[in-house]
Write an enzyme that holds these catalytic residues in place. Structure first.
Site, short mmCIF file in Angstrom:
data_model
loop_
_atom_site.label_atom_id
_atom_site.label_comp_id
_atom_site.label_asym_id
_atom_site.label_seq_id
_atom_site.Cartn_x
_atom_site.Cartn_y
_atom_site.Cartn_z
N PHE A 160 29.88 63.85 19.47
CA PHE A 160 29.71 64.64 20.69
C PHE A 160 30.68 64.10 21.75
CE2 PHE A 160 27.53 65.87 24.64
CZ PHE A 160 27.32 67.22 24.38
N GLY A 161 31.83 64.76 21.86
CA GLY A 161 32.83 64.33 22.83
C GLY A 161 33.63 65.50 23.36
N PHE A 162 33.64 65.67 24.68
CA PHE A 162 34.35 66.78 25.33
C PHE A 162 35.01 66.28 26.61
CE2 PHE A 162 30.89 68.52 22.87
CZ PHE A 162 31.44 69.62 22.24
N ASP A 210 14.68 54.80 10.28
CA ASP A 210 13.54 55.70 10.12
C ASP A 210 13.98 57.16 10.28
OD1 ASP A 210 10.97 56.54 9.76
OD2 ASP A 210 10.15 55.64 11.58
N GLN A 214 19.22 59.36 15.85
CA GLN A 214 20.56 59.84 16.16
C GLN A 214 21.47 58.65 16.43
OE1 GLN A 214 22.48 62.48 16.22
NE2 GLN A 214 24.15 61.48 17.29
N HIS A 217 28.99 58.61 17.61
CA HIS A 217 30.27 58.21 17.05
C HIS A 217 30.69 56.83 17.54
CE1 HIS A 217 32.28 60.55 20.63
NE2 HIS A 217 31.45 59.61 21.03
N ASN A 218 31.44 56.12 16.71
CA ASN A 218 32.02 54.81 17.01
C ASN A 218 30.99 53.70 17.13
OD1 ASN A 218 34.48 56.32 17.39
ND2 ASN A 218 33.84 56.72 19.50
N SER A 236 29.81 54.55 20.77
CA SER A 236 30.56 53.31 21.01
C SER A 236 29.69 52.12 21.36
CB SER A 236 31.61 53.52 22.12
OG SER A 236 32.48 54.58 21.79
N HIS A 254 28.54 52.53 25.04
CA HIS A 254 29.43 51.41 25.34
C HIS A 254 28.69 50.14 25.75
CE1 HIS A 254 32.14 54.92 25.72
NE2 HIS A 254 33.08 54.09 25.30
#
Length: 330
Positions: A160-162, A210, A214, A217-218, A236, A254
């Site tokens: 999920f990156g925009f 479990d 979710q 990414h990274n 991240s 992050h």
């Protein structure tokens, strides 16, 4: 230069082929058609295929998995055959449901079990003795040995990156890397793990996840971690070894969590955790009171102490007397 390329490759209507007599070690090959790897490639080399609208990109490099021959008939000498539904490679000892799809460029190793409606995309390696439940979709992923993937899991989809461009339009960031899962990992039903954008998403050995978790990414997760249901880890983030996350724990993007940390249910990690120990709350803080169950404030903690000291029958009598006195007329 042209002559050397002709000795290395041959072109047909089916794609670009690496000549069997060639002994070159190819590091990066950019082609516009599918690339079939023949038997002269050295062992222990894996394929990482990144597809785009313009062309396909194939990068060759060392890895723990064998690169298998993907000729039209498979590699019978090594026990690998081509799956009829999708054209991927599978070992003859693997058990694959007839409804499963194994795409060209995927490899399923020995004694793996694939359930009904499983979709194994290209650029995927399934390790030995891996069990994959029904309706699971896996792509752009490397899975180690002895892993268990339960029903409905999705691994390797876009992260999920925009970003907003100069014209004010919402533009999707490229998510072109992979997911790497270690050995003896178990992933619960309907869990989603996104592939990386600037580095691979990694899950260490012996980690247990479990249902309904979710992982963005990274994300990098260490070994021997335990994640309870509905945990959410934003992109991240980095999590060390032997970390336990209770149900519905949220980890922001992050941030870094050191090894040997336990987080109580419904906690939210908003900054780096640099010391091992027990944490909880929103935002998560370190547990300091030995008898406290992560009380929200000091008053709640004191009330808990009072309730423990008062006998239960006396506490009930006081409640009844208070109710009676409140109903009396002045």
């Amino acid at each position: 230069m042209a002559n050397s390329l002709r000795t290395l490759f041959s072109v047909s209507t089916h794609g670009v082929f690496l000549n069997k007599r060639s002994s070159y070690r190819v590091r990066k090959v950019f082609v516009g058609m599918p690339l079939r790897i023949c038997s002269e490639i050295p062992r222990f080399v894996s394929v990482s295929c990144i597809r785009s609208d313009m062309c396909g990109i194939m990068m060759l490099g060392k890895d723990v998995h064998d690169l298998l021959e993907t000729s039209s008939g498979g590699n019978v000498e090594k026990g690998f055959l081509r799956w009829r539904n999708g054209g991927g490679m599978y070992h003859r000892s693997a058990l694959i449901d007839s409804s499963a799809l194994v795409e060209f460029g995927a490899v399923v190793h020995q004694e793996a079990i694939l359930g009904a409606e499983v979709h194994i995309g290209s650029n995927t390696v399934i390790g030995s003795s891996v069990k994959i439940g029904p309706s699971t979709k896996i792509g752009n992923c490397s899975i180690g040995d002895l892993c268990v993937i339960h029903n409905g899991v999705c691994i390797g989809q876009d992260g999920f990156g925009f970003y907003v461009d100069d014209n004010g339009n919402m533009v999707k960031k490229p998510q072109t890397l992979n997911v790497k899962i270690g050995n003896r990992v178990e992933i619960g039903a309907n869990t989603c793990i996104d592939r990386g954008s600037w580095r691979d998403t990694v899950i260490g050995d012996d980690t247990k996840i479990d249902n309904l978790v979710q992982i963005g990414h990274n994300v990098i997760i260490g070994k021997c971690c335990l994640f309870c249901g509905q945990v959410g880890i934003a992109g991240s983030a980095e999590i060390g070894d032997f970390v336990a996350l209770g149900g519905r724990v949220a980890v922001r993007d992050h941030v870094s969590i050191v090894s040997k940390v336990r987080l109580a249910a419904n906690s939210c990690v908003t900054k780096n955790i640099t010391e091992p120990g027990d944490y909880g709350g929103f935002p998560a803080y370190k547990k300091t009171e030995p008898d406290s169950a992560f009380a929200s404030d000091k008053h709640c903690f004191i009330l808990q102490k009072i309730l423990i000291q008062v006998p239960i029958h006396q506490w009930r009598r006081q409640i009844v007397e208070a109710q009676i006195s409140s109903k009396r007329k002045p």
